[in-house]
Design a protein around this motif. Sequence first.
Motif, PDB file in Angstrom:
ATOM      1  N   ASP A  94       0.822  -1.211   0.000  1.00  0.00           N
ATOM      2  CA  ASP A  94       0.000   0.000   0.000  1.00  0.00           C
ATOM      3  C   ASP A  94       0.854   1.258   0.000  1.00  0.00           C
ATOM      4  OD1 ASP A  94       0.646  -0.925   2.697  1.00  0.00           O
ATOM      5  OD2 ASP A  94      -0.493   0.790   3.412  1.00  0.00           O
ATOM      6  N   LEU A  95       2.123   1.141   0.408  1.00  0.00           N
ATOM      7  CA  LEU A  95       3.053   2.271   0.407  1.00  0.00           C
ATOM      8  C   LEU A  95       4.061   2.178  -0.737  1.00  0.00           C
ATOM      9  CD1 LEU A  95       3.783   2.532   4.249  1.00  0.00           C
ATOM     10  CD2 LEU A  95       2.200   3.919   2.886  1.00  0.00           C
ATOM     11  N   GLY A  96       3.812   1.256  -1.672  1.00  0.00           N
ATOM     12  CA  GLY A  96       4.693   1.124  -2.819  1.00  0.00           C
ATOM     13  C   GLY A  96       5.844   0.167  -2.625  1.00  0.00           C
ATOM     14  N   GLY A  97       5.828  -0.594  -1.532  1.00  0.00           N
ATOM     15  CA  GLY A  97       6.907  -1.533  -1.267  1.00  0.00           C
ATOM     16  C   GLY A  97       6.508  -2.971  -1.531  1.00  0.00           C
ATOM     17  N   LYS A  98       7.380  -3.891  -1.125  1.00  0.00           N
ATOM     18  CA  LYS A  98       7.134  -5.321  -1.332  1.00  0.00           C
ATOM     19  C   LYS A  98       7.239  -6.117  -0.037  1.00  0.00           C
ATOM     20  CE  LYS A  98       8.829  -5.254  -6.118  1.00  0.00           C
ATOM     21  NZ  LYS A  98       9.801  -5.844  -7.086  1.00  0.00           N
ATOM     22  N   ALA A  99       7.343  -5.430   1.099  1.00  0.00           N
ATOM     23  CA  ALA A  99       7.525  -6.123   2.380  1.00  0.00           C
ATOM     24  C   ALA A  99       6.223  -6.777   2.832  1.00  0.00           C
ATOM     25  CB  ALA A  99       8.016  -5.156   3.441  1.00  0.00           C
ATOM     26  N   THR A 100       6.359  -7.779   3.653  1.00  0.00           N
ATOM     27  CA  THR A 100       5.204  -8.476   4.215  1.00  0.00           C
ATOM     28  C   THR A 100       4.810  -7.853   5.549  1.00  0.00           C
ATOM     29  OG1 THR A 100       6.572 -10.054   5.433  1.00  0.00           O
ATOM     30  CG2 THR A 100       5.966 -10.642   3.161  1.00  0.00           C
ATOM     31  N   THR A 101       3.623  -8.221   6.011  1.00  0.00           N
ATOM     32  CA  THR A 101       3.183  -7.820   7.348  1.00  0.00           C
ATOM     33  C   THR A 101       4.216  -8.250   8.377  1.00  0.00           C
ATOM     34  OG1 THR A 101       0.907  -8.195   6.609  1.00  0.00           O
ATOM     35  CG2 THR A 101       1.274  -7.959   8.982  1.00  0.00           C
ATOM     36  N   THR A 102       4.688  -9.460   8.240  1.00  0.00           N
ATOM     37  CA  THR A 102       5.665 -10.012   9.183  1.00  0.00           C
ATOM     38  C   THR A 102       6.961  -9.205   9.192  1.00  0.00           C
ATOM     39  OG1 THR A 102       4.760 -12.232   8.875  1.00  0.00           O
ATOM     40  CG2 THR A 102       6.989 -12.076   9.788  1.00  0.00           C
ATOM     41  N   GLU A 103       7.458  -8.833   8.010  1.00  0.00           N
ATOM     42  CA  GLU A 103       8.722  -8.095   7.922  1.00  0.00           C
ATOM     43  C   GLU A 103       8.619  -6.709   8.549  1.00  0.00           C
ATOM     44  OE1 GLU A 103      10.631 -10.093   3.876  1.00  0.00           O
ATOM     45  OE2 GLU A 103       9.183  -8.456   3.717  1.00  0.00           O
ATOM     46  N   VAL A 104       7.488  -6.011   8.328  1.00  0.00           N
ATOM     47  CA  VAL A 104       7.318  -4.699   8.940  1.00  0.00           C
ATOM     48  C   VAL A 104       7.244  -4.823  10.457  1.00  0.00           C
ATOM     49  CG1 VAL A 104       5.784  -2.700   9.138  1.00  0.00           C
ATOM     50  CG2 VAL A 104       6.195  -3.734   6.902  1.00  0.00           C
ATOM     51  N   THR A 105       6.478  -5.802  10.915  1.00  0.00           N
ATOM     52  CA  THR A 105       6.339  -6.002  12.359  1.00  0.00           C
ATOM     53  C   THR A 105       7.683  -6.313  13.008  1.00  0.00           C
ATOM     54  OG1 THR A 105       4.108  -6.874  11.987  1.00  0.00           O
ATOM     55  CG2 THR A 105       5.129  -7.334  14.132  1.00  0.00           C
ATOM     56  N   GLU A 106       8.456  -7.177  12.377  1.00  0.00           N
ATOM     57  CA  GLU A 106       9.766  -7.550  12.922  1.00  0.00           C
ATOM     58  C   GLU A 106      10.733  -6.363  12.914  1.00  0.00           C
ATOM     59  OE1 GLU A 106      10.875 -10.964  10.661  1.00  0.00           O
ATOM     60  OE2 GLU A 106       9.716 -12.356  11.909  1.00  0.00           O
ATOM     61  N   ALA A 107      10.621  -5.489  11.929  1.00  0.00           N
ATOM     62  CA  ALA A 107      11.482  -4.301  11.880  1.00  0.00           C
ATOM     63  C   ALA A 107      11.192  -3.378  13.055  1.00  0.00           C
ATOM     64  CB  ALA A 107      11.281  -3.561  10.554  1.00  0.00           C
ATOM     65  N   VAL A 108       9.907  -3.207  13.377  1.00  0.00           N
ATOM     66  CA  VAL A 108       9.556  -2.392  14.532  1.00  0.00           C
ATOM     67  C   VAL A 108      10.031  -3.055  15.822  1.00  0.00           C
ATOM     68  CG1 VAL A 108       7.641  -1.396  15.859  1.00  0.00           C
ATOM     69  CG2 VAL A 108       7.568  -1.378  13.349  1.00  0.00           C
ATOM     70  N   CYS A 109       9.799  -4.357  15.939  1.00  0.00           N
ATOM     71  CA  CYS A 109      10.216  -5.083  17.149  1.00  0.00           C
ATOM     72  C   CYS A 109      11.719  -5.014  17.356  1.00  0.00           C
ATOM     73  CB  CYS A 109       9.779  -6.535  17.062  1.00  0.00           C
ATOM     74  SG  CYS A 109       8.000  -6.795  17.165  1.00  0.00           S
ATOM     75  N   LYS A 110      12.477  -5.066  16.268  1.00  0.00           N
ATOM     76  CA  LYS A 110      13.928  -5.029  16.378  1.00  0.00           C
ATOM     77  C   LYS A 110      14.393  -3.726  17.009  1.00  0.00           C
ATOM     78  CE  LYS A 110      18.143  -5.565  13.613  1.00  0.00           C
ATOM     79  NZ  LYS A 110      18.696  -5.803  12.238  1.00  0.00           N
ATOM     80  N   LEU A 111      13.721  -2.621  16.650  1.00  0.00           N
ATOM     81  CA  LEU A 111      14.090  -1.315  17.206  1.00  0.00           C
ATOM     82  C   LEU A 111      13.683  -1.181  18.675  1.00  0.00           C
ATOM     83  CD1 LEU A 111      13.182   0.977  14.189  1.00  0.00           C
ATOM     84  CD2 LEU A 111      15.477   0.386  15.008  1.00  0.00           C
ATOM     85  N   LEU A 112      12.769  -2.004  19.120  1.00  0.00           N
ATOM     86  CA  LEU A 112      12.352  -1.980  20.525  1.00  0.00           C
ATOM     87  C   LEU A 112      13.239  -2.847  21.396  1.00  0.00           C
ATOM     88  CD1 LEU A 112       8.481  -2.167  20.014  1.00  0.00           C
ATOM     89  CD2 LEU A 112       9.792  -0.190  20.749  1.00  0.00           C
TER      90      LEU A 112
END
Length: 389
Positions: free
Chosen positions: A371-389
Amino acid sequence: MYSALRSIQNVTRRAASTTAAAAASKPLTIGLIPADGIGREVIPAARQVLESLRSDVMPAKLNFVNLDAGFEYFQKHGVALPEETLAALKGDCDGALFGAVSSPSHKVAGYSSPIVGLRKQMDLYANVRPVISGAAATASGERRAIDMLIIRENTECLYIKEEELHEGPDGKYAIAKRRISEFASRRAGEMAFSMALQRDAMRQQLPASERTWTGRPKVTIVHKSNVLSVTDGLWRETVRSVYESNPEYKARVDVEEQLVDSMVYRMFREPEAFDVVVAPNMYGDIISDGAAALVGSLGLVPSANVGDNFVVGEPVHGSAPDIAGRNIANPIAAIRSAAMLLESTGYGSAALAIYRAVDKVLAEGQIKTPDLGGKATTTEVTEAVCKLL
């Protein structure tokens, strides 16, 4: 962007009475209601983020209660909002997260929207929707910074869902009843002016260079009283009376009115002109979904259904059946809604950590769902946020 979202923190009496020591001494129990479609993907993503919080920012133990609701549940069991779900929310939970609902576009005997029912049953009388971006795309093609908070009255208007179908000499005709009360209008107006002052207080703590809104706090009252002079007239008069009867509001907050059609036009032409916007249920629903287009996607915009004693976080987007089950739904709106829920229960530091992690993932721009023009999955976005936490 977190400074505008944090204004929810003092809305509920529960939040106002919570101290850090008392909060840390007992678990925080959150009801999870994924409901339909992508709700079953983004709510687990929000839970994963909550569970990734470090104990120094989230001292309380988090408990989760899985609860049922939705159109798909109705199709199997004949009820969209089970009594067991309501009982658990009222008796066991400190707050909740709701996913999305696939309400049919035609009448289905016995069915009514579970989220509408939940708002009424829990007296969640305002829907709080922040729309914030450092570079929102306007209708003219320019990019402008916006920091807007939409307060949508949440319990009445056309959403009382009283409709009638009749037969006339020229065929069928339908009538929908609309309810606007002084009571509900006053509560929504009170929240709008109160949150305008809260937002201003938080902005004053920021360096001038970090403030998107630089003027006096302002509330825009949306209506269509030039046509609906009785219902919208009562809404307009009641919300204005909140302002006129409070010396602090009159001294510190600017107020303006906007017809709903010109509100939509101005919002897409000059979104930076709005601070806090307060609207009846139907108008608030429409303009807040439209405002999501300014920041790029419904998948980014969170909300909180707010009452005096309970809050339900809810992403603004719908159930998106066309992408359900494909692991490409944007979880950001649900994650931000979970952060808003944490604020309402007194955990501002934990909420702030989530906001900053989400902002960083978005700013880096490498991990984006389609929806933002990328190819990432729900899982990949979630894991990216979790990694920063």
